[in-house]
Design an enzyme around this catalytic site. Sequence first.
Site, PDB file in Angstrom:
ATOM      1  N   GLY A  71     -96.504  -2.329  10.014  1.00  0.00           N
ATOM      2  CA  GLY A  71     -95.682  -3.437   9.539  1.00  0.00           C
ATOM      3  C   GLY A  71     -96.502  -4.577   8.954  1.00  0.00           C
ATOM      4  O   GLY A  71     -96.162  -5.118   7.894  1.00  0.00           O
ATOM      5  N   ASN A 151     -87.251 -10.332  15.465  1.00  0.00           N
ATOM      6  CA  ASN A 151     -87.836  -9.618  16.592  1.00  0.00           C
ATOM      7  C   ASN A 151     -87.679 -10.354  17.920  1.00  0.00           C
ATOM      8  O   ASN A 151     -87.765  -9.747  18.971  1.00  0.00           O
ATOM      9  CB  ASN A 151     -89.314  -9.323  16.323  1.00  0.00           C
ATOM     10  CG  ASN A 151     -90.065 -10.530  15.803  1.00  0.00           C
ATOM     11  OD1 ASN A 151     -89.706 -11.104  14.762  1.00  0.00           O
ATOM     12  ND2 ASN A 151     -91.082 -10.937  16.513  1.00  0.00           N
ATOM     13  N   SER A 199     -92.348   0.119  10.343  1.00  0.00           N
ATOM     14  CA  SER A 199     -93.485   0.478  11.179  1.00  0.00           C
ATOM     15  C   SER A 199     -93.070   1.508  12.229  1.00  0.00           C
ATOM     16  O   SER A 199     -92.110   1.299  12.968  1.00  0.00           O
ATOM     17  CB  SER A 199     -94.016  -0.784  11.867  1.00  0.00           C
ATOM     18  OG  SER A 199     -95.070  -0.458  12.738  1.00  0.00           O
ATOM     19  N   THR A 237    -108.065   7.577   3.183  1.00  0.00           N
ATOM     20  CA  THR A 237    -107.649   8.939   3.520  1.00  0.00           C
ATOM     21  C   THR A 237    -106.338   8.898   4.285  1.00  0.00           C
ATOM     22  O   THR A 237    -106.170   8.071   5.183  1.00  0.00           O
ATOM     23  CB  THR A 237    -108.739   9.607   4.385  1.00  0.00           C
ATOM     24  OG1 THR A 237    -109.951   9.598   3.644  1.00  0.00           O
ATOM     25  CG2 THR A 237    -108.364  11.035   4.753  1.00  0.00           C
ATOM     26  N   CYS A 325     -97.952 -20.655  27.166  1.00  0.00           N
ATOM     27  CA  CYS A 325     -98.778 -21.672  27.813  1.00  0.00           C
ATOM     28  C   CYS A 325    -100.201 -21.211  28.075  1.00  0.00           C
ATOM     29  O   CYS A 325    -101.120 -22.010  28.063  1.00  0.00           O
ATOM     30  CB  CYS A 325     -98.141 -22.115  29.122  1.00  0.00           C
ATOM     31  SG  CYS A 325     -96.730 -23.163  28.812  1.00  0.00           S
TER      32      CYS A 325
HETATM   33  C1  LIG Z   1     -93.880  -5.568  15.076  1.00  0.00           C
HETATM   34  C2  LIG Z   1     -93.478  -6.314  13.871  1.00  0.00           C
HETATM   35  C3  LIG Z   1     -94.334  -6.440  12.760  1.00  0.00           C
HETATM   36  C4  LIG Z   1     -95.731  -5.912  12.778  1.00  0.00           C
HETATM   37  O1  LIG Z   1     -95.772  -4.516  12.731  1.00  0.00           O
HETATM   38  P1  LIG Z   1     -97.134  -3.761  13.147  1.00  0.00           P
HETATM   39  O2  LIG Z   1     -96.865  -2.337  12.809  1.00  0.00           O
HETATM   40  O3  LIG Z   1     -97.305  -3.991  14.614  1.00  0.00           O
HETATM   41  O4  LIG Z   1     -98.227  -4.348  12.327  1.00  0.00           O
HETATM   42  C5  LIG Z   1     -93.872  -7.110  11.649  1.00  0.00           C
HETATM   43  N1  LIG Z   1     -92.637  -7.625  11.619  1.00  0.00           N
HETATM   44  C6  LIG Z   1     -91.782  -7.523  12.655  1.00  0.00           C
HETATM   45  C7  LIG Z   1     -90.412  -8.089  12.541  1.00  0.00           C
HETATM   46  C8  LIG Z   1     -92.168  -6.867  13.817  1.00  0.00           C
HETATM   47  O5  LIG Z   1     -91.331  -6.785  14.835  1.00  0.00           O
END
Ligand SMILES: *Cc1c(COP(=O)(O)O)cnc(C)c1O
Length: 387
Positions: A71, A151, A199, A237, A325
């Site tokens: 992602g 998220n 992702s 690759t 924190c």
């Molecule tokens: C987890 C997440 C990412 C990052 O994806 P990775 O594969 O861990 O780099 C980006 N955007 C959102 C909304 C995510 O939840």
Amino acid sequence: MKKIYLDYAATTPCDPEVLAAMEPYFFEKFGNASSLYALGQEAKAAVENVRSALASFLGASPDEIVFTSGGSESDNQAIKGVADALEKKGNHIITTAIEHHAISEPCKFLEKYGFKVTVVGVDQYGRVAPEDIKKAITDKTILISVMHANNEIGTIQPIAKIGSIAREKGIYFHTDAVQTVGHIPVNVNELNVDLLSLSAHKFYGPKGVGALYIRKGTRVDTFLHGGDQEKGRRASTHNTPGIVGLGKAIELCAKNMAEESKVQIVLRDKLIKEIPAAISEVRLNGHSSERLPNNVNFSIKYIEGESMLLNLDMLGIACSTGSACTSSSLEPSHVLLAIGLPAEIAHGSLRITIGRWTTQEEIGYLLDNLPKVVAKLRAMSPLYEKK
Ligand SMILES: *Cc1c(COP(=O)(O)O)cnc(C)c1O
């Protein structure tokens, strides 16, 4: 001790079927997908099969899919790649206050090079108003990026509407769909997007592999220079086992997603109903209906999120908080601040995200123990005593 995983938005375990599909590509089928002999061509065929399957899952065509390392790379590629390709056309990017850091940080990076970024706010439920996006557009705008679902609080955005505004104005539209692909229906044409990130490890595939959808004709410069893999759009690759795992994970989601989300909604709604019944002064964060099937996020007053997390961890329960924190930044989550929570309330947030293997019993165990943890922490809290 019980081990209860309730942090599926952070990552998911690999489905055993995914791992089984990947395994041969580490051993007897280990060839380089760019090699011309049979061993290489076998790997290439596997990669191309996944490309077709993923494309059809998204309503795209195979040559619109570029495999990436996940992602974060897909998001970086979309933002920086469009900025690079269109810098002569304009220098303005529109995004929102609730994006993942994989979007907001590349935007900040581009500001160093003269790009201007407008960060559009959200309402108290975390929703972006398409009108606000429209108002932010200037004749220099080259890209709009709005995440499909958040998220942290699970809010789903009106992507199709924003997409049609972008299309009307001839501006590229990207969505970070990392939280939605494999969980709710995602179709690039229904959503009116030109670019979309996903992702594998967020939908029961392996970590370190993902994809960027790039609509045909969309100008995006290469971000990772080197060999001519992915038709010159991404050197390196091919991660054949990873790509095969992503493909198997998509196949399983295509088959099970509708049923799984129904089951998850029941568990989610049980938490949404019973947590406020068992604990005083809690607030549900996010939207009541435009919400991911697997996300629950509460702010629990007079509690510090990280101590709650550690106390739950001692009981074998893994979940997440918007408080930070003990980490390097003392700032609470930018998402919770964006929906208007005062910092002290944001610090008391708890995110519970469920998934393929979450059971009624696990939800019951959490519901039995969370009120006890909260009572214990509140008993030690000077803020709670004073009220
Ligand atoms: C987890 C997440 C990412 C990052 O994806 P990775 O594969 O861990 O780099 C980006 N955007 C959102 C909304 C995510 O939840």
